[in-house]
Design a protein around this motif. Structure first.
Motif: not given
Length: 410
Positions: A265, A268, A284, A341
Motif C-alpha cells: 500500500h 500509506q 499508524a 488507512d
C-alpha cells in the motif's frame, strides 16, 4: 427484548480454522467474514470433531472478554483446544499465568504490571532505537536481497526482551527455536512438551543467577519476589518463560507482516515514511495492529454458566472462540475495514485482546513498532519486495500469523 435462540441443527457447521484468500492474505478468512455478516454467533467444528461457538462481531467479542462467566482454564473438560498437542499437554504441565482465572490470575498479574507501565516502557525507547539502527546498519552493509525476518523482525524484539528480562542475548537462538515449537499447530505433543520444559528449566536456572547477583532487570525482580515469598519458584519461572516467548514472537510477526502490508500500500507507506509527528506514527501502528491482528487462531474460553451473546444462548460447559481479526474488521466499528488507512482512529481495536487477560506487554510492542516502521522506511526509502506476494510463505500453521520469510531489496 432480543430472543434467546437455540442453535439450529440444520445449519451447516464449518471447520475451524478456515483458510484465507491467497489473493488477499491480510484479510480474515472469507468464510469467517461471511459468518460475521450472517451468523455472528455460530457453531464451528474443531480438529477433534467437537463443536464450539465462534463469536465474530466486535461488540459481542468485547462483551465476552469482560464476562467472568467465561474461563481460560485449559484443564476444564470441554475446553476448545487449538490442537491435539495442546489438549494432551494441558493436563501434564503446571498451570500457566495465561490459563489462570481470577483470583490467581489477578494476584500474579499484579506482580508484573509495574515493569510494563507506559512510563517505564518509554524509558526503553532509546535502547529500541539503538538496536534498530544497529540492525539496519548491518543489513545495509550486507548483500541484497535480504530476508527481513532474519535481519530485523526477529532479532529486534529478541534483543529488547533480553535487555528487559536480563537474559543473555547469546542464548537467543535457543529460546527462539523452542518458542516456535510451542506456538505451532503442527508440533507433536512430545515436541511441545519438550520445548516447554527446556524453556522452563532455562528460566528456572537463571533465577538462581539473579538471586546470587541481582541486576536492574525483570528476572531479578521476579527472583526477589520469589525470595520474599510473594511468588513460588514455579510461578516466577513460569512468568519468565511466558514473557520471554510472548515478548518476541508476536512483535516479530507484526514487524514483518506490517512492513509487507505497507509495501503493498505505497500511499500509506508514504505517510509513515514522511511523517515526523509521533502522533501520526502512533496512529499508524494502531491501524496496522487492527488491520493485521496477528493472533489469528482466536482467543478461547469455556462457559462456566449459561449466558447470552448476540441473541444466542451459550450453555455452561460449551466452548467459545473469539477471533479478534473479524471484530477488528467489523464495519459498524471500523467503516470500510478492508481499507488500510494509517490516519484512521483505530485505538479501540482488540489486537491485544480486552479485559483482564489483555496483553501485558502491549506498551512495549507499540514502542518497538513505532520505532521500527519509522526508522526502516526513513533510512531505506527505496525498500521494496524481492519476490511477488504469491511467492511469500505465510504462516497458517501457528497461533501467530505472519510470514516465514520476507525477501527485500532497495
Amino acid at each position: 427484548m432480543t430472543p434467546i435462540l437455540a442453535h439450529d441443527p440444520s445449519e451447516s457447521v464449518p471447520e475451524f480454522p478456515m483458510p484465507r484468500d491467497a489473493a488477499c492474505p491480510f484479510a480474515p478468512p472469507p468464510e469467517m467474514m461471511r459468518l460475521h455478516d450472517e451468523r455472528p454467533v455460530a457453531k464451528v467444528r474443531l480438529w477433534d470433531g467437537s463443536e464450539h461457538w465462534l463469536v465474530t462481531r466486535y461488540d459481542d467479542q468485547r462483551a465476552l472478554y469482560g464476562d467472568a462467566r467465561l474461563s481460560v482454564d485449559v484443564t476444564r473438560a470441554g475446553f476448545p483446544y487449538l490442537s491435539r498437542g495442546f489438549k494432551e499437554i494441558a493436563g501434564k504441565t503446571p498451570p500457566s499465568f495465561l490459563n489462570m482465572d481470577d483470583p490467581d490470575h489477578a494476584r500474579i498479574r499484579r506482580m508484573v504490571t509495574g515493569p510494563f507501565t507506559i512510563k517505564r516502557m518509554e524509558a526503553l525507547r532509546p535502547a529500541v532505537q539503538r538496536i534498530t539502527d544497529d540492525l539496519i546498519d548491518t543489513m545495509l552493509a550486507g548483500p541484497q536481497p535480504v530476508d527481513l525476518v532474519d535481519a530485523l523482525a526477529l532479532p529486534l524484539p529478541s534483543l529488547v526482551i533480553c535487555e528487559l528480562l536480563g537474559v543473555p542475548y547469546e542464548d537467543h537462538d535457543f529460546f527462539q527455536r523452542h518458542s516456535k515449537v510451542g506456538v505451532s499447530r503442527n508440533s507433536t505433543v512430545e515436541e511441545t512438551r519438550a520445548a516447554s520444559i527446556a524453556l522452563y528449566e532455562y528460566l528456572d536456572g537463571l533465577l538462581d543467577v539473579k538471586l546470587a547477583a541481582p541486576a536492574d532487570d525483570l528476572l531479578s525482580d521476579l527472583a526477589a519476589r520469589m525470595r520474599d515469598g510473594d511468588l513460588t519458584r514455579h510461578e516466577a519461572a513460569m512468568l519468565g518463560q511466558l514473557l520471554l516467548g510472548a515478548g518476541h514472537e508476536t512483535t516479530a510477526n507484526m514487524i514483518s507482516l506490517g512492513v509487507l502490508a505497507l509495501l503493498e500500500h505505497p500511499e500509506q507507506l508514504a505517510v509513515v515514511r514522511d511523517t515526523d509527528d509521533p502522533k501520526v506514527m502512533a496512529g499508524a501502528v494502531e491501524e496496522l495492529l487492527r488491520y493485521l491482528t496477528v493472533v489469528h487462531s482466536g482467543q478461547r474460553r469455556l462457559a462456566l454458566e449459561d449466558l447470552e451473546v448476540g441473541g444466542q444462548r451459550i450453555r455452561a460447559g460449551e466452548g467459545v472462540i473469539i477471533p479478534g481479526a473479524t471484530g477488528n474488521w467489523s464495519p459498524d466499528r471500523f467503516p470500510d475495514p478492508g481499507r488500510l488507512d494509517v490516519r484512521r482512529d483505530a485505538r479501540r481495536h482488540m489486537a491485544f485482546g480486552f479485559g483482564i487477560h489483555q496483553c501485558l506487554g502491549q506498551p512495549l510492542a507499540r514502542i518497538e513498532l513505532q520505532v521500527v516502521y519509522g526508522t526502516l522506511f526513513r533510512r531505506v526509502p527505496g525498500l521494496r519486495p524481492a519476490a511477488g506476494l504469491e511467492e511469500i510463505p505465510f504462516k497458517d500453521d501457528g497461533i501467530v500469523y505472519g510470514v516465514y520469510e520476507l525477501p527485500v531489496t532497495w
